[in-house]
Design an enzyme around this catalytic site. Structure first.
Site, mmCIF file in Angstrom:
data_model
loop_
_atom_site.group_PDB
_atom_site.id
_atom_site.type_symbol
_atom_site.label_atom_id
_atom_site.label_comp_id
_atom_site.label_asym_id
_atom_site.label_seq_id
_atom_site.Cartn_x
_atom_site.Cartn_y
_atom_site.Cartn_z
ATOM 1 N N GLY A 215 0.842 -1.203 0.000
ATOM 2 C CA GLY A 215 0.000 0.000 0.000
ATOM 3 C C GLY A 215 0.875 1.249 0.000
ATOM 4 N N GLY A 217 2.309 4.773 2.116
ATOM 5 C CA GLY A 217 2.525 5.312 3.457
ATOM 6 C C GLY A 217 3.834 4.851 4.034
ATOM 7 N N ILE A 219 4.612 2.742 6.451
ATOM 8 C CA ILE A 219 4.907 1.321 6.723
ATOM 9 C C ILE A 219 5.378 0.614 5.445
ATOM 10 C CG2 ILE A 219 3.904 -0.902 7.439
ATOM 11 C CD1 ILE A 219 2.547 0.585 9.729
ATOM 12 N N GLU A 238 -2.003 -3.112 -6.228
ATOM 13 C CA GLU A 238 -2.996 -2.085 -6.527
ATOM 14 C C GLU A 238 -2.294 -0.820 -7.025
ATOM 15 O OE1 GLU A 238 -5.860 -1.908 -3.460
ATOM 16 O OE2 GLU A 238 -5.551 0.232 -3.198
ATOM 17 N N GLY A 336 -8.182 -1.960 -1.390
ATOM 18 C CA GLY A 336 -7.872 -3.294 -1.918
ATOM 19 C C GLY A 336 -7.446 -4.268 -0.837
HETATM 20 N N1 COA Z 1 -7.586 4.269 18.082
HETATM 21 C C1 COA Z 1 -7.616 5.617 17.981
HETATM 22 N N2 COA Z 1 -6.966 6.311 17.036
HETATM 23 C C2 COA Z 1 -6.256 5.606 16.157
HETATM 24 C C3 COA Z 1 -6.189 4.210 16.190
HETATM 25 C C4 COA Z 1 -6.881 3.530 17.222
HETATM 26 N N3 COA Z 1 -6.834 2.208 17.332
HETATM 27 N N4 COA Z 1 -5.418 3.787 15.186
HETATM 28 C C5 COA Z 1 -5.021 4.873 14.521
HETATM 29 N N5 COA Z 1 -5.518 5.964 15.123
HETATM 30 C C6 COA Z 1 -5.277 7.363 14.699
HETATM 31 C C7 COA Z 1 -3.785 7.638 14.691
HETATM 32 O O1 COA Z 1 -3.307 8.042 15.963
HETATM 33 C C8 COA Z 1 -3.692 8.730 13.660
HETATM 34 O O2 COA Z 1 -4.098 9.953 14.233
HETATM 35 P P1 COA Z 1 -3.212 11.281 14.032
HETATM 36 O O3 COA Z 1 -3.256 11.505 12.542
HETATM 37 O O4 COA Z 1 -3.949 12.290 14.830
HETATM 38 O O5 COA Z 1 -1.858 10.931 14.527
HETATM 39 C C9 COA Z 1 -4.779 8.356 12.641
HETATM 40 O O6 COA Z 1 -5.682 7.527 13.362
HETATM 41 C C10 COA Z 1 -4.234 7.611 11.452
HETATM 42 O O7 COA Z 1 -3.561 6.454 11.869
HETATM 43 P P2 COA Z 1 -2.297 5.901 11.076
HETATM 44 O O8 COA Z 1 -2.021 4.541 11.544
HETATM 45 O O9 COA Z 1 -1.197 6.896 11.100
HETATM 46 O O10 COA Z 1 -2.898 5.879 9.606
HETATM 47 P P3 COA Z 1 -2.203 5.633 8.235
HETATM 48 O O11 COA Z 1 -2.215 6.902 7.494
HETATM 49 O O12 COA Z 1 -0.925 4.886 8.377
HETATM 50 O O13 COA Z 1 -3.276 4.679 7.548
HETATM 51 C C11 COA Z 1 -4.927 2.938 7.556
HETATM 52 C C12 COA Z 1 -3.605 3.428 8.134
HETATM 53 C C13 COA Z 1 -5.184 1.574 8.148
HETATM 54 C C14 COA Z 1 -6.049 3.881 7.910
HETATM 55 C C15 COA Z 1 -4.775 2.862 5.999
HETATM 56 O O14 COA Z 1 -3.718 2.015 5.695
HETATM 57 C C16 COA Z 1 -6.039 2.342 5.350
HETATM 58 O O15 COA Z 1 -6.925 3.102 5.065
HETATM 59 N N6 COA Z 1 -6.140 1.005 5.133
HETATM 60 C C17 COA Z 1 -7.305 0.398 4.515
HETATM 61 C C18 COA Z 1 -7.213 0.342 3.020
HETATM 62 C C19 COA Z 1 -6.112 -0.554 2.529
HETATM 63 O O16 COA Z 1 -5.510 -1.325 3.259
HETATM 64 N N7 COA Z 1 -5.850 -0.475 1.239
HETATM 65 C C20 COA Z 1 -4.936 -1.375 0.568
HETATM 66 C C21 COA Z 1 -3.744 -0.828 -0.055
HETATM 67 S S1 COA Z 1 -3.647 0.779 -0.720
#
Ligand code: COA
Length: 429
Positions: A215, A217, A219, A238, A336
């Site tokens: 994906g 970002g 990670i 994707e 995805g």
């Molecule tokens: N409880 C409360 N808040 C939470 C949390 C939890 N369990 N987990 C994350 N957060 C908050 C974080 O603290 C962060 O807040 P901030 O921006 O104020 O610091 C925010 O939510 C975003 O979390 P983060 O882990 O940094 O998000 P990210 O930008 O790395 O995205 C997903 C992670 C999971 C949201 C993202 O990967 C996604 O949308 N995945 C689903 C779609 C996917 O997997 N697509 C496939 C490939 S493209």
């Protein structure tokens, strides 16, 4: 008419083009970098002339002004995935969210669940045969053009010409608007020590000859950092970003051992910086196909040693994975994720990895929890899940009992929360 006359006959300004949108129309906007900025701006400027135009979009990288509260009588946004510019409107119920696997988005248009009136997109300049490439965004954008009543395209001279099932002829488009603005760029994110540790753990699971889906970002970028000593990796993803270009240039990604589309990187969209856009331009080693092909689990599974790596928000002790909501709030969408979790699980030698930091909110919240937050939506079910990775290690949940899963997940939780999780687990029974 010859090609040049056909082309000229379709040229129009953005402000004239959007006058062809009518009240109550459903307008699909091309995905991510493919969003036609000038047309969207012109449509928003022309808002007084519309009532209740539905805007369907996924990753919106533009300002999303059609979701502003003063636009509410003119536009209603229907998001298949939400991001920074549209999240507020969805959670204030000024915009809608429609759950949908990314692989299934084209079906919504084809099978009449979401008939399209207008699609607005960007394409590359036409070649000598009159074909324009969808450039960075084939995904649902090409299928939308095959199902819309009206196609309005910006011909952007900066849009790369990319290969695959990724072309449209000028005669098949209704109006063309010439543009030359630089494409949206997403700079690589800064990678923290926690993300580096996660990347290192994920890399331990990736064998030579694997085909990867990553994906966007920090990670995925962190994972790429630790793949430099691997051999003959392939890409079926994707999307790809700049990190993949570096690994390709270093000879780590060769696509040589792929069992489907050998020697090619297969993607459905591209999102990065000019470095990526220059790399893919006229490059036959990169092919884009519509998302109902690239993200179809039956296609993904044909890649030997397919490894998918995606991110998540919360995991409970049964292995239920929340990736798109924070409690009752919609944060993003499934995208995805499940397409790849399933496709890679079905592949011979395949693995699906879901990686996250062990905590959120600056360490105040554990992302591994005994019970999911009230209102959270499960994205990847406990039946589909395989590897969960944090900075503290790897939990392989496949074939593990609920008791074993709880133990494995507590082992990779942040030390500050382990005792509390054990106590809560004991109280669950
Ligand atoms: N409880 C409360 N808040 C939470 C949390 C939890 N369990 N987990 C994350 N957060 C908050 C974080 O603290 C962060 O807040 P901030 O921006 O104020 O610091 C925010 O939510 C975003 O979390 P983060 O882990 O940094 O998000 P990210 O930008 O790395 O995205 C997903 C992670 C999971 C949201 C993202 O990967 C996604 O949308 N995945 C689903 C779609 C996917 O997997 N697509 C496939 C490939 S493209």
């Amino acid at each position: 008419m010859n090609l040049s006359e056909i082309y000229k006959s379709k040229l129009i300004s953005a402000s004239e083009a959007v006058k062809h949108i009518k009240s109550e129309d459903r307008v699909v906007i091309a995905h991510a970098v493919g969003e036609p900025k000038d047309l969207v701006k012109a449509m928003v400027n022309n808002h007084e002339n519309y009532h209740n135009v539905e805007i369907v979009h996924m990753v919106a990288l533009g300002p999303g002004e059609y979701t502003n509260s003063e636009m509410k009588d003119h536009f209603r946004h229907n998001a298949l995935f939400i991001g920074a510019s549209t999240r507020k409107a969805v959670n204030e119920r000024r915009a809608d969210f429609t759950p949908c696997f990314f692989s299934e988005a084209p079906r919504l248009f084809k099978e009449g669940h979401m008939p399209i009136d207008v699609v607005m997109l960007q394409v590359s300049k036409p070649d000598e045969h009159g074909y324009c490439s969808f450039g960075t965004s084939c995904d649902y954008t090409k299928p939308a053009t095959e199902n819309a009543k009206l196609i309005i395209a910006e011909v952007n001279e900066n849009m790369p010409r990319t290969f695959g099932d990724n072309f449209i002829h000028i005669k098949d488009m209704d109006y063309l608007v010439e543009t030359n603005y630089p494409l949206v760029e997403l700079k690589p994110s800064k990678i923290s020590d926690v993300e580096k540790a996660i990347g290192m753990n994920c890399a331990k699971l990736i064998e030579d000859g694997s085909t990867l889906q990553l994906g966007i970002g920090s990670i995925p970028d962190a994972v790429l950092m630790f793949l430099k000593d691997k051999k003959d990796l392939g890409i079926h993803s994707e999307m790809i970003s700049d990190g993949v270009v570096d690994l390709y240039n270093e000879g780590v990604i060769t696509n040589k051992r792929k069992t489907l589309h050998k020697d090619k990187m297969i993607v459905t969209f591209l999102m990065g910086t000019k470095k990526l856009y220059d790399f893919v331009d006229n490059n036959p080693e990169v092919e884009l196909y519509p998302v109902d092909y690239v993200n179809d689990p039956k296609v993904i599974m044909q890649n030997y040693k397919m490894v998918s790596i995606n991110s998540c928000i919360q995991v409970d002790l049964m292995g239920q994975v929340v990736s798109e909501t924070i409690g009752t709030k919609q944060f993003s969408g499934v995208g995805g994720q499940v397409d790849y979790v399933r496709g890679s699980s079905m592949a011979e030698g395949g693995k699906s990895i879901l990686a996250m930091p062990s905590t959120a909110a600056k360490g105040k919240i554990s992302r591994i929890v005994s019970c999911l937050d009230k209102g959270a939506a499960v994205t990847t079910t406990r039946n589909d899940v395989q590897y969960i990775v944090t900075e503290y290690g790897i939990a392989d949940l496949r074939g593990k009992s609920l008791r074993e899963r709880a133990e494995l997940l507590i082992n990779i939780a942040h030390p500050d929360f382990k005792e509390q999780l054990r106590k809560e687990y004991d109280e669950l029974i």
